[in-house]
Write a protein that holds these residues in place. Structure first.
Motif, PDB file in Angstrom:
ATOM      1  N   GLY A 293      10.791 -74.088  -5.724  1.00 17.11           N
ATOM      2  CA  GLY A 293      11.448 -72.957  -5.071  1.00 17.11           C
ATOM      3  C   GLY A 293      12.726 -73.357  -4.352  1.00 17.11           C
ATOM      4  O   GLY A 293      13.764 -72.677  -4.471  1.00 17.11           O
TER       5      GLY A 293
ATOM      6  N   VAL B  63      16.654 -72.099  -5.335  1.00 17.06           N
ATOM      7  CA  VAL B  63      17.538 -71.366  -4.432  1.00 17.06           C
ATOM      8  C   VAL B  63      18.848 -72.127  -4.209  1.00 17.06           C
ATOM      9  O   VAL B  63      19.888 -71.529  -3.913  1.00 17.06           O
ATOM     10  CB  VAL B  63      16.824 -71.086  -3.091  1.00 17.06           C
TER      11      VAL B  63
ATOM     12  N   PHE C 294      14.147 -66.549  -7.809  1.00 21.36           N
ATOM     13  CA  PHE C 294      12.700 -66.489  -7.553  1.00 21.36           C
ATOM     14  C   PHE C 294      11.914 -66.244  -8.836  1.00 21.36           C
ATOM     15  O   PHE C 294      10.759 -66.659  -8.953  1.00 21.36           O
ATOM     16  CB  PHE C 294      12.347 -65.469  -6.450  1.00 21.36           C
TER      17      PHE C 294
ATOM     18  N   ILE D 128       8.212 -68.180  -4.109  1.00 21.77           N
ATOM     19  CA  ILE D 128       9.022 -67.015  -3.725  1.00 21.77           C
ATOM     20  C   ILE D 128       9.501 -67.150  -2.281  1.00 21.77           C
ATOM     21  O   ILE D 128      10.654 -66.837  -1.951  1.00 21.77           O
ATOM     22  CB  ILE D 128       8.216 -65.716  -3.911  1.00 21.77           C
TER      23      ILE D 128
ATOM     24  N   VAL E  16      12.537 -69.125  -1.804  1.00 21.12           N
ATOM     25  CA  VAL E  16      13.775 -68.471  -2.235  1.00 21.12           C
ATOM     26  C   VAL E  16      14.155 -67.331  -1.285  1.00 21.12           C
ATOM     27  O   VAL E  16      15.321 -67.196  -0.885  1.00 21.12           O
ATOM     28  CB  VAL E  16      13.627 -67.935  -3.672  1.00 21.12           C
ATOM     29  N   LEU E  17      13.171 -66.519  -0.918  1.00 15.70           N
ATOM     30  CA  LEU E  17      13.460 -65.303  -0.154  1.00 15.70           C
ATOM     31  C   LEU E  17      13.122 -65.431   1.328  1.00 15.70           C
ATOM     32  O   LEU E  17      13.118 -64.436   2.046  1.00 15.70           O
ATOM     33  CB  LEU E  17      12.668 -64.126  -0.747  1.00 15.70           C
TER      34      LEU E  17
END
Length: 367
Positions: free
Chosen positions: A89, A93, A103, A129, A132-133
């Motif tokens: 991850g 990113v 993601f 995820i 990334v977020l």
């Protein structure tokens, strides 16, 4: 053919065993304590740094405390799966500017790598995820995100899960059902379903099953044993047990216990209390170990059988089929199993009793 609302609900519901209320409460309580304690330990280890948790740890706790027997909940999967997903991850990113692409690639690649390394852990998809977020705070951490919060909290949560599950009597982590004495199949496997039979059947199915090969084998063997029991008249425990049982009292002096072992030449004896209720067993080797450590000041308070006996005892009931005893005598090398009724010791079944009974059953089948 029309479907009612009830039919649709049953169609959508999984064919899943609903655990007793006690087990459900313990699972929820374990997750609550695991998350709280591991968060506090994180705060302590990091010297007071604000310990924040990521949502995937909640998903990991579902597996660790609700379905610890699942192959997806084993330590390798939790640690390696979360770590790999975190690394993937963070890398995505940093190298892919579009967040949707980042993601999506992170989760897809994490699934592939976890399945390749046999470390599939569903919450790890959420770890990828989150990397990334997770926003600016996560991005500032870079690859340190993998060490904390991912790896540190995974280890702490896992350690508490091992402690808690064993405390309430669950076997976690799961161990392979193999012959500890040689590479051959276990005695039961030699005359029934062997691991290679399960392996062959699983190779014919490409779908991933959320059950280990060893658990699947045990379920099949248990079902097979139950089916065999319906096809023949069998003895029950009270038919073959010895009623004149030699026992120790929990308040016996350990030296007295040794004298009794010498007199009867038996490797293990049941221990009862004043009400003749079974409270434990004492093995000869435990007495020997006590004598070895008798000079240790830490053991100077131990004088009675109750202080060194084993309190966890496998017992059977008088009307229980003797087939239920076979795994203990064959797989676990038990010599004796106590027979109890209302917690009172009423008999003992030895390996010799089992052999005689099984020989008699074989003779019946020849007639």
């Amino acid at each position: 053919m029309s479907f009612t609302q009830s039919d649709w609900l049953n169609f959508l519901k999984p064919n899943y065993k609903i655990l007793p209320l006690k087990e459900r409460l313990l699972s929820g309580f374990g997750a609550l304590c695991g998350l709280a304690i591991s968060s506090l330990l994180s705060w302590y280890v990091l010297g007071g740094m604000n310990a924040w948790y990521i949502a995937p740890m909640g998903a990991s706790s579902v597996l660790l405390f609700a379905v610890p027997n699942s192959p997806l909940a084993q330590p390798w999967n939790v640690i390696v799966g979360n770590t790999l997903a975190g690394v993937i991850g963070v890398a995505c990113v940093q190298w892919l500017p579009d967040l949707t692409t980042a993601f999506s690639v992170a989760v897809g690649l994490a699934i592939f790598v976890m399945m390749t390394t046999d470390s599939l852990h569903p919450p790890s998809g959420a770890v990828a995820i989150t990397a990334v977020l997770g926003g600016e705070a996560v991005q500032r951490l870079g690859f340190y995100f993998v060490l904390y919060p991912v790896l540190l909290n995974s280890i702490l949560l896992l350690l508490f899960a091992v402690f808690f599950n064993r405390l309430i009597g669950r076997h976690y982590p799961m161990t392979a059902h193999v012959n500890a004495r040689s590479k051959d199949p276990t005695p039961t496997q030699k005359v029934s379903i062997q691991p290679k039979d399960i392996e062959y059947a699983l190779e014919q199915h490409t779908e991933l099953l959320d059950i280990s090969q060893y658990d699947l084998e045990k379920i099949i063997l248990d079902a097979q044993e139950r089916a065999h029991g319906r096809l023949q008249n069998s003895f029950v425990c009270q038919d073959i047990m010895s009623r004149d049982v030699i026992t120790l009292h929990e308040n016996d002096d350990i030296h007295q216990a040794l004298d009794k072992f010498k007199a009867v030449n038996i490797m293990s004896l049941p221990v009862v209390n004043r009400e003749e209720k079974l409270v434990g067993t004492l093995a000869l080797y435990e007495v020997v170990e006590w004598f070895k450590s008798a000079t240790d000041p830490r053991n100077s308070w131990q004088h009675y059988v109750r202080q060194i006996m084993s309190r966890r005892v496998v017992t059977v009931e008088p009307l229980q089929p003797i087939q239920d005893l076979i795994p203990y005598f064959v797989e676990k090398s038990f010599n004796y199993i106590p027979v109890v009724e209302n917690q009172r010791l009423i008999g003992m079944i030895s390996r010799a009793d089992m052999i005689a009974a099984l020989q008699q059953q074989l003779s019946r089948q020849r007639l």
